[in-house]
Structures are given as C-alpha cells and as structure tokens.
Write a protein that holds these residues in place. Structure first.
Motif, PDB file in Angstrom:
ATOM      1  N   GLY A 147       0.818  -1.214   0.000  1.00 50.66           N
ATOM      2  CA  GLY A 147       0.000   0.000   0.000  1.00 50.66           C
ATOM      3  C   GLY A 147       0.847   1.257   0.000  1.00 50.66           C
ATOM      4  O   GLY A 147       0.552   2.217  -0.721  1.00 50.66           O
ATOM      5  N   TYR A 148       1.914   1.265   0.784  1.00 56.02           N
ATOM      6  CA  TYR A 148       2.808   2.427   0.812  1.00 56.02           C
ATOM      7  C   TYR A 148       3.416   2.671  -0.562  1.00 56.02           C
ATOM      8  O   TYR A 148       3.435   3.793  -1.061  1.00 56.02           O
ATOM      9  CB  TYR A 148       3.911   2.213   1.860  1.00 56.02           C
ATOM     10  CG  TYR A 148       4.978   3.270   1.806  1.00 56.02           C
ATOM     11  CD1 TYR A 148       4.745   4.542   2.315  1.00 56.02           C
ATOM     12  CD2 TYR A 148       6.215   3.004   1.222  1.00 56.02           C
ATOM     13  CE1 TYR A 148       5.724   5.529   2.260  1.00 56.02           C
ATOM     14  CE2 TYR A 148       7.195   3.978   1.167  1.00 56.02           C
ATOM     15  CZ  TYR A 148       6.942   5.237   1.679  1.00 56.02           C
ATOM     16  OH  TYR A 148       7.904   6.206   1.613  1.00 56.02           O
ATOM     17  N   ARG A 149       3.914   1.627  -1.176  1.00 57.21           N
ATOM     18  CA  ARG A 149       4.565   1.763  -2.490  1.00 57.21           C
ATOM     19  C   ARG A 149       3.566   2.202  -3.562  1.00 57.21           C
ATOM     20  O   ARG A 149       3.876   3.042  -4.403  1.00 57.21           O
ATOM     21  CB  ARG A 149       5.211   0.447  -2.901  1.00 57.21           C
ATOM     22  CG  ARG A 149       6.220  -0.065  -1.923  1.00 57.21           C
ATOM     23  CD  ARG A 149       7.548   0.591  -2.118  1.00 57.21           C
ATOM     24  NE  ARG A 149       8.454   0.151  -1.074  1.00 57.21           N
ATOM     25  CZ  ARG A 149       9.311   0.953  -0.470  1.00 57.21           C
ATOM     26  NH1 ARG A 149       9.388   2.208  -0.806  1.00 57.21           N
ATOM     27  NH2 ARG A 149      10.093   0.495   0.466  1.00 57.21           N
ATOM     28  N   VAL A 150       2.379   1.616  -3.536  1.00 55.73           N
ATOM     29  CA  VAL A 150       1.362   1.978  -4.536  1.00 55.73           C
ATOM     30  C   VAL A 150       0.924   3.421  -4.335  1.00 55.73           C
ATOM     31  O   VAL A 150       0.769   4.175  -5.293  1.00 55.73           O
ATOM     32  CB  VAL A 150       0.162   1.001  -4.475  1.00 55.73           C
ATOM     33  CG1 VAL A 150      -0.989   1.481  -5.330  1.00 55.73           C
ATOM     34  CG2 VAL A 150       0.607  -0.393  -4.905  1.00 55.73           C
ATOM     35  N   GLU A 151       0.752   3.825  -3.086  1.00 53.59           N
ATOM     36  CA  GLU A 151       0.349   5.211  -2.813  1.00 53.59           C
ATOM     37  C   GLU A 151       1.401   6.193  -3.303  1.00 53.59           C
ATOM     38  O   GLU A 151       1.081   7.250  -3.836  1.00 53.59           O
ATOM     39  CB  GLU A 151       0.101   5.393  -1.306  1.00 53.59           C
ATOM     40  CG  GLU A 151      -0.552   6.696  -0.945  1.00 53.59           C
ATOM     41  CD  GLU A 151       0.431   7.832  -0.733  1.00 53.59           C
ATOM     42  OE1 GLU A 151       0.030   8.996  -0.902  1.00 53.59           O
ATOM     43  OE2 GLU A 151       1.606   7.557  -0.398  1.00 53.59           O
ATOM     44  N   ARG A 152       2.668   5.841  -3.169  1.00 55.97           N
ATOM     45  CA  ARG A 152       3.743   6.706  -3.672  1.00 55.97           C
ATOM     46  C   ARG A 152       3.686   6.838  -5.190  1.00 55.97           C
ATOM     47  O   ARG A 152       4.026   7.868  -5.743  1.00 55.97           O
ATOM     48  CB  ARG A 152       5.117   6.155  -3.263  1.00 55.97           C
ATOM     49  CG  ARG A 152       5.380   6.173  -1.786  1.00 55.97           C
ATOM     50  CD  ARG A 152       5.736   7.531  -1.255  1.00 55.97           C
ATOM     51  NE  ARG A 152       6.959   7.969  -1.881  1.00 55.97           N
ATOM     52  CZ  ARG A 152       7.260   9.235  -2.130  1.00 55.97           C
ATOM     53  NH1 ARG A 152       6.448  10.185  -1.786  1.00 55.97           N
ATOM     54  NH2 ARG A 152       8.381   9.561  -2.725  1.00 55.97           N
ATOM     55  N   ALA A 153       3.245   5.791  -5.860  1.00 53.39           N
ATOM     56  CA  ALA A 153       3.238   5.792  -7.326  1.00 53.39           C
ATOM     57  C   ALA A 153       1.974   6.414  -7.923  1.00 53.39           C
ATOM     58  O   ALA A 153       2.052   7.088  -8.951  1.00 53.39           O
ATOM     59  CB  ALA A 153       3.399   4.367  -7.850  1.00 53.39           C
TER      60      ALA A 153
END
Length: 168
Positions: free
Chosen positions: A51-57
């Motif tokens: 979720g953190y990585r997807v939110e950053r992208a």
C-alpha cells in the motif's frame, strides 16, 4: 446466538448471503474482521508494504481506487464461485500486491533505479512464497477472493495516471 448472527452479518460474502439475504455491505466489512492476531498481522504486513509503495506511485486517491477495485472484483469472484463466509483483509492485500506489480510494469522506466527494486517483478519471489502459504489453509482460504483481489488491483493500477509524488 445473537453474537453469531451479528458476526455473520459482517463477514458473510457469498452468493446466498450477499444476493439472497441482501447483505450487500459484507464484501466491505469483511475486510475489517480477522480470524486471529496472526491473520491480522500477516495481512497488515503485505498491505502496509504494498500500500505504501502503490500510494507513492499513484497517490492516495489512486490507492483507494485500487483497493475498491480489489474488493469489487474479489467479492464478485466469491459471490459467483464460492459460498464461504470470508474474513480478513487479504483481498485488499492481494489487490495492493497486484497494483505494485502493475505499477512496476507500467511506470518502470519512470522510476529511478534506486526505487525500482520495490516495484514489479522484483517482488515476485517474496510474494510467491507468501501466496504459496495460502494453500495450507485448504478450504478455509478464499482462493477466488485472493485471485479476484489481485486481478482487480492490477487492472485499476494499469488504468491510473502516475502521481506527481512518485519515487524517482
């Protein structure tokens, strides 16, 4: 018995409860209930990392769209192909995982080499191990829900525009 009825009203996702018993909200509320602490921690670990990585992208609204798509497709698969009561946030965890891989394929060249290892196929070995572990649950694991969440999250992520805050 009243407690069991209330729990059923929160975690029943399948054709009979959702369509015949008209418990339309259960695909969403089932994501909030878990079988035990280990179940909760496992789902939270995957959801937090992905979720953190997807939110950053794709940004916060993009992440919400990914999670909604995962629940929608995952619940649809459960309603059509299973009649199990389902608990846990693994549908959204699988959706975030699918989105993480999709982001790696879609925006891979736009992500700096420093951050690229956190996206796409770089995560397949880790998550293949975790996915294989779900088969130990036998009939207690909603494989259709997991597959639907993965597909729903992936498809939505492929349709989203990159966030201005994307790593790179």
């Amino acid at each position: 018995e009243a407690l069991l009825d209330r729990l059923w009203a929160l975690s029943a996702t399948g054709f009979d409860p959702v369509v015949l018993d008209k418990l339309f909200w259960t695909p969403w509320t089932t994501q909030l209930s878990h079988a035990d602490l280990g179940h909760l921690c496992g789902n939270l670990a995957v959801l937090t990392y992905c979720g953190y990585r997807v939110e950053r992208a794709v940004g916060a609204s993009g992440l919400l769209a990914v999670l909604a798509g995962a629940v929608g497709v995952g619940a649809g698969c459960i309603v059509l192909f299973e009649d199990l009561p389902v608990v846990g946030s693994s549908i959204v965890a699988f959706g975030a995982w699918g989105a993480l891989i999709a982001v790696g394929f879609r925006f891979g060249d736009g992500i700096s080499p420093r951050w690229r290892r956190f996206y796409g196929t770089a995560n397949l070995a880790i998550f293949a191990f975790l996915f294989a572990g779900t088969f130990r649950g036998g009939d207690l694991v909603s494989h259709w829900g997991h597959a639907g969440g993965l597909i729903g999250g992936s498809v939505v992520a492929m349709l989203l525009a990159p966030s201005r805050a994307a790593p790179g």
